[in-house]
Design an enzyme around this catalytic site. Structure first.
Site, PDB file in Angstrom:
ATOM      1  N   ARG A   1      12.033   2.837   1.280  1.00 26.22           N
ATOM      2  CA  ARG A   1      11.699   2.025   2.445  1.00 26.22           C
ATOM      3  C   ARG A   1      12.853   1.071   2.678  1.00 26.22           C
ATOM      4  O   ARG A   1      13.393   0.506   1.737  1.00 26.22           O
ATOM      5  CB  ARG A   1      10.422   1.230   2.228  1.00 26.22           C
ATOM      6  CG  ARG A   1      10.264   0.131   3.283  1.00 26.22           C
ATOM      7  CD  ARG A   1       8.902  -0.412   3.373  1.00 26.22           C
ATOM      8  NE  ARG A   1       7.961   0.576   3.850  1.00 26.22           N
ATOM      9  CZ  ARG A   1       6.719   0.281   4.215  1.00 26.22           C
ATOM     10  NH1 ARG A   1       6.273  -0.955   4.122  1.00 26.22           N
ATOM     11  NH2 ARG A   1       5.914   1.224   4.637  1.00 26.22           N
TER      12      ARG A   1
ATOM     13  N   ARG B   1       0.806  -1.220   0.000  1.00 26.76           N
ATOM     14  CA  ARG B   1       0.000   0.000   0.000  1.00 26.76           C
ATOM     15  C   ARG B   1       0.841   1.275   0.000  1.00 26.76           C
ATOM     16  O   ARG B   1       0.514   2.216  -0.702  1.00 26.76           O
ATOM     17  CB  ARG B   1      -1.002   0.005   1.141  1.00 26.76           C
ATOM     18  CG  ARG B   1      -0.397  -0.017   2.513  1.00 26.76           C
ATOM     19  CD  ARG B   1      -1.432  -0.371   3.532  1.00 26.76           C
ATOM     20  NE  ARG B   1      -1.994  -1.688   3.238  1.00 26.76           N
ATOM     21  CZ  ARG B   1      -3.276  -2.005   3.392  1.00 26.76           C
ATOM     22  NH1 ARG B   1      -4.138  -1.132   3.843  1.00 26.76           N
ATOM     23  NH2 ARG B   1      -3.695  -3.225   3.125  1.00 26.76           N
ATOM     24  N   THR B   2       1.914   1.289   0.734  1.00 29.17           N
ATOM     25  CA  THR B   2       2.715   2.515   0.753  1.00 29.17           C
ATOM     26  C   THR B   2       3.322   2.771  -0.624  1.00 29.17           C
ATOM     27  O   THR B   2       3.345   3.888  -1.119  1.00 29.17           O
ATOM     28  CB  THR B   2       3.827   2.427   1.821  1.00 29.17           C
ATOM     29  OG1 THR B   2       3.220   2.133   3.074  1.00 29.17           O
ATOM     30  CG2 THR B   2       4.594   3.725   1.929  1.00 29.17           C
TER      31      THR B   2
ATOM     32  N   LYS C   1      23.800  -9.144   0.892  1.00 34.40           N
ATOM     33  CA  LYS C   1      24.848 -10.072   0.459  1.00 34.40           C
ATOM     34  C   LYS C   1      25.785  -9.419  -0.544  1.00 34.40           C
ATOM     35  O   LYS C   1      26.980  -9.623  -0.513  1.00 34.40           O
ATOM     36  CB  LYS C   1      24.226 -11.308  -0.165  1.00 34.40           C
ATOM     37  CG  LYS C   1      23.865 -12.361   0.865  1.00 34.40           C
ATOM     38  CD  LYS C   1      23.264 -13.578   0.197  1.00 34.40           C
ATOM     39  CE  LYS C   1      22.182 -14.188   1.068  1.00 34.40           C
ATOM     40  NZ  LYS C   1      21.159 -14.848   0.302  1.00 34.40           N
TER      41      LYS C   1
ATOM     42  N   HIS D   1       8.097   6.529  10.164  1.00 34.81           N
ATOM     43  CA  HIS D   1       7.295   6.391   8.954  1.00 34.81           C
ATOM     44  C   HIS D   1       6.511   7.708   8.841  1.00 34.81           C
ATOM     45  O   HIS D   1       5.325   7.759   9.114  1.00 34.81           O
ATOM     46  CB  HIS D   1       6.367   5.177   9.086  1.00 34.81           C
ATOM     47  CG  HIS D   1       5.694   4.774   7.801  1.00 34.81           C
ATOM     48  ND1 HIS D   1       5.786   5.506   6.636  1.00 34.81           N
ATOM     49  CD2 HIS D   1       4.905   3.709   7.512  1.00 34.81           C
ATOM     50  CE1 HIS D   1       5.088   4.901   5.691  1.00 34.81           C
ATOM     51  NE2 HIS D   1       4.550   3.812   6.194  1.00 34.81           N
TER      52      HIS D   1
END
Lengths: 307, 453
Positions: free
Chosen positions: A109, A59-60, A87, A137
């Site tokens: 994010r 959703r974000t 990695k 956030h």
């Protein structure tokens, strides 16, 4: 003041109350725009925005993408699971690669607290934090406060309770900072193992009893139980959690007051909140989603204006 | 390169002079007007000249003689103080196995820059120092250096906290103490047996108290700052719970314990009480934990992500008081080199640790100006660490081997990246203004001078 005090939106911590009000005013205009038949405006034409999602999000990411597209920005998306990035390439290398392609703004994010801050110190593009681990956030907090304002007007002196997993929640932390800057009172409520020991030092009330907290508050912001972010067990079972910390219709009906119900989503129906509460008339969960687009448009617009 | 004694040398401070290839073996060295800081020296507190020839103090006093004007290198530095050479207990090196972070030679250079002539180094190399052969490797590799290396042997194989090592044998070949270094000993029974076993040669166990399960997931000191940064905290009790255990065990076994790198106010109280009860415990604090606090981390600077974590003002005050009262015996460098790939990362993924050899004295001197007198501070670098390891404290007298640290306690300076001599650059002190500077060190017939290039 008609511009933001910062070049990045990393956390509510860095914003002033004036910044927040400016974002709200701008978001009100955009909310009107996105309810028109033609929802698109040319404000971000020729600006390229990269959405870098190092952690899963639906959703974000969609909300940001929609906001960017409604402002006519050019959008590129990058998603990677954090483990594959860890990695191989470092965050800085990944982002520098993308920036070599001349990106103006970055929406990021990331699972590590502070990652957008780290990035903003190293690159020229404006950085918007779409959630960094258990830190902040900010756009969620702004859309939450924007939605509360629509219901209650000025938030000065209003009582907001945040329920659930405070320890692992960036939403809680950003909400606390935002609401305090707007003059509201905040309490947190949940199992003691999920409440940081020193949260009271941020000027927040702490309560373990759900009923007592509901009796106190005007708004109940109910957080998702983030099982994926709990590396060890902090409570025995979802069953016990829903019975003693979950919010259901019966509990709300037994209070002689009306409470605004919010949830940042995605909802675990039947765990922290029952369906009859999530879908009730007091719930503004879907308005939050709509406001999310308007608030994100406002932030993109205001940061672009500083370029 | 080296200019022989001339008026030119007297005109400029030594650190501004062009310097020879270092470490340099001077034939003769004349230190002018140095104030001696040494509790066991007849010259303590006096300003003297010292003449060193072939690594030995040949003459000391108001007026010295015997040097050859054509051969002697003169050190004349306004405000110079001199003490017996400093020793650090607990620096991490990385040789063998992690030479990209620090090898023995670079550790020696970093140490000399910080005023050390002795380094007792942690066993966390790869392989760990858990048998005679690693001890011998360290001794042999470092025997030509200015800095004396004193290996600390591992208590357990691979520092895993399970199988006890051949400590008796390692002790016979030159270890000065035993520790699992950055791996705190978690198992109570293992700790007890280790303390018991070393009694056969009156050995010393070093343990940094840190209870893993209590600090689970912690990234920094637990408090308001960690909460507002969304980072899991390392609570003070993660240190104090284990320290209490270690003190009980030290008392029960009547064995010698060094509680290294303590960082909390509670820990200071516990050490105070333990010393009163006659428990054979000593304690150290890292210099960086005296000067930085948790609020300094607010911008996620990974060079401040150290272990033990930077605590709060209240803790710092207690640590300083503990030093002033002699509860805490010495100040450690807590030198922990990591390369760029291990530190220039998201905070969550960065390793714990900062380099500290170059800055420990200046940081401590800056932090403790109001709490400790000059000689009290020097004791924490020059005297107590050697006493704890039962090493002879170098004397400052005629005929003694020259093992000396030269420093200026009042000089103000800004530490810059070019001052780093370590192979790693993870220092939180870059750009920091400090008071007190190391001028040079003398040991093993070698002289190192901190020149300002």
């Amino acid at each position: 003041m008609s511009e933001l005090s910062t070049n990045h939106v990393i956390g509510i911590k860095d914003l002033t109350a004036e910044d927040i009000h400016l974002i709200f005013e701008t978001a009100e205009n955009f909310k009107e725009v996105i309810n028109r038949p033609i929802k698109k405006v040319p404000s971000l034409r020729d600006i390229t925005v990269a959405n870098l999602f190092f952690e899963n999000s639906t959703r974000t990411r969609i909300s940001f993408e929609l906001a960017e597209k409604r402002l006519s920005a050019d959008v590129v998306n990058f998603s990677a699971s954090s483990s594959s990035v860890k990695k191989g390439e470092t965050l800085l290398d990944t982002v520098n690669n993308i920036l070599s392609m001349k990106v103006d703004m970055v929406v990021m994010r990331h699972p590590a607290p502070g990652a957008p801050k780290y990035l903003s110190q190293l690159i020229d593009a404006n950085v918007i934090n779409a959630g960094d681990g258990t830190h902040e956030h900010p756009t969620q907090a702004l859309l939450d406060a924007f939605s509360m304002r629509e219901q209650l007007g000025d938030l000065t002196g209003k009582k907001i309770a945040i329920f659930g997993d405070i320890l692992h929640s960036r939403v809680a932390l950003s909400n606390i900072f935002c609401l305090q800057k707007l003059g509201a009172y905040v309490k947190v409520c949940g199992p003691p193992t999920l409440i940081p020991k020193y949260i009271h030092r941020l000027g927040v009330g702490v309560e373990y009893d759900v009923r007592k907290t509901l009796e106190w508050c005007d708004v109940a912001n109910i957080l998702r139980i983030q099982l994926e972010r709990q590396d060890i067990k902090y409570f025995p079972s979802l069953r016990e959690y829903s019975q003693y910390f979950g919010i259901n219709k019966k509990l709300l009906d037994s209070l002689d007051k009306e409470i605004v119900i919010m949830h940042p989503g995605p909802i675990n129906r039947g765990v922290e909140i029952t369906s009859d509460v999530a879908d009730s008339e007091h719930s503004i969960i879907l308005q939050q989603v709509e406001n999310g687009v308007a608030v994100r448009m406002a932030i993109l617009f205001l940061l672009a204006a500083k370029r | 390169m080296l200019t022989k004694n001339s008026s030119f040398l007297f005109d400029k401070p030594a650190h501004l002079l062009p310097l020879p290839e270092i470490p340099f073996l001077p034939m003769q060295l004349l230190i002018k007007k140095a104030t001696v800081i040494h509790p066991y020296s007849a010259f303590d507190g006096e300003q003297v000249d010292i003449f060193i020839d072939n690594g030995t103090i040949k003459s000391i006093g108001k007026r010295v003689s015997g040097f050859d004007n054509d051969r002697v290198q003169v050190i004349d530095y306004e405000g110079l103080c001199i003490s017996s050479g400093w020793l650090d207990i607990g620096a991490q090196v990385g040789d063998p196995g992690f030479e990209y972070r620090e090898d023995l030679e670079s550790a020696a250079t970093a140490g000399m820059t910080g005023g050390y002539t002795g380094l007792a180094i942690q066993p966390n190399s790869n392989p760990t120092v858990h048998s005679k052969s690693e001890v011998l490797y360290l001794k042999k590799t470092t025997q030509e250096l200015l800095v004396d290396f004193y290996p600390i042997g591992a208590v357990s194989e691979n520092c895993e906290g399970k199988e006890i090592t051949e400590m008796y044998d390692m002790n016979a070949f030159g270890t000065v103490a035993f520790s699992d270094g950055k791996k705190s000993i978690q198992d109570d029974g293992f700790m007890m047996r280790s303390l018991q076993y070393v009694k056969v040669f009156d050995g010393l166990i070093i343990n940094h108290p840190h209870k893993k399960e209590v600090a689970f997931g912690g990234q920094m000191h637990e408090g308001m700052t960690s909460t507002s940064m969304g980072l899991k905290g390392i609570p003070n009790i993660a240190e104090e719970l284990m320290l209490q255990r270690d003190l009980y065990l030290a008392e029960y076994t009547n064995s010698r314990l060094l509680a290294s790198n303590i960082s909390t106010a509670g820990a200071v109280d516990m050490i105070r009480n333990a010393k009163r009860r006659g428990i054979k415990v000593t304690a150290s604090v890292p210099a960086m934990n005296l000067i930085f606090e948790d609020t300094d981390l607010i911008n996620f600077d990974t060079n401040l992500k150290v272990w033990p974590p930077l605590r709060e003002e209240l803790d710092i005050r207690a640590l300083k008081k503990g030093l002033a009262e002699g509860i805490i015996d010495f100040i450690s460098s807590n030198h922990n080199p990591f390369n760029k790939e291990e530190k220039e990362l998201e905070f969550l993924y960065a390793k714990f640790g900062a380099i500290g050899l170059e800055t420990a004295y200046s940081a401590a001197n800056t932090a403790l100006m109001d709490e400790l007198k000059l000689n009290e501070l020097v004791e924490k670098f020059a005297i107590r660490p050697r006493e704890i390891l039962k090493l002879d404290v170098p004397k400052i007298e005629k005929g003694a081997k020259a093992n000396l640290t030269l420093f200026h306690p009042k000089e103000e300076w800004v530490f810059s990246e070019s001052d780093i001599k370590s192979k790693s650059r993870n220092s939180p002190f870059i750009g920091k203004k400090m008071v007190g500077k190391v001028i040079g060190v003398i040991n093993n017939n070698q002289f190192w001078s901190n020149s300002s290039e």
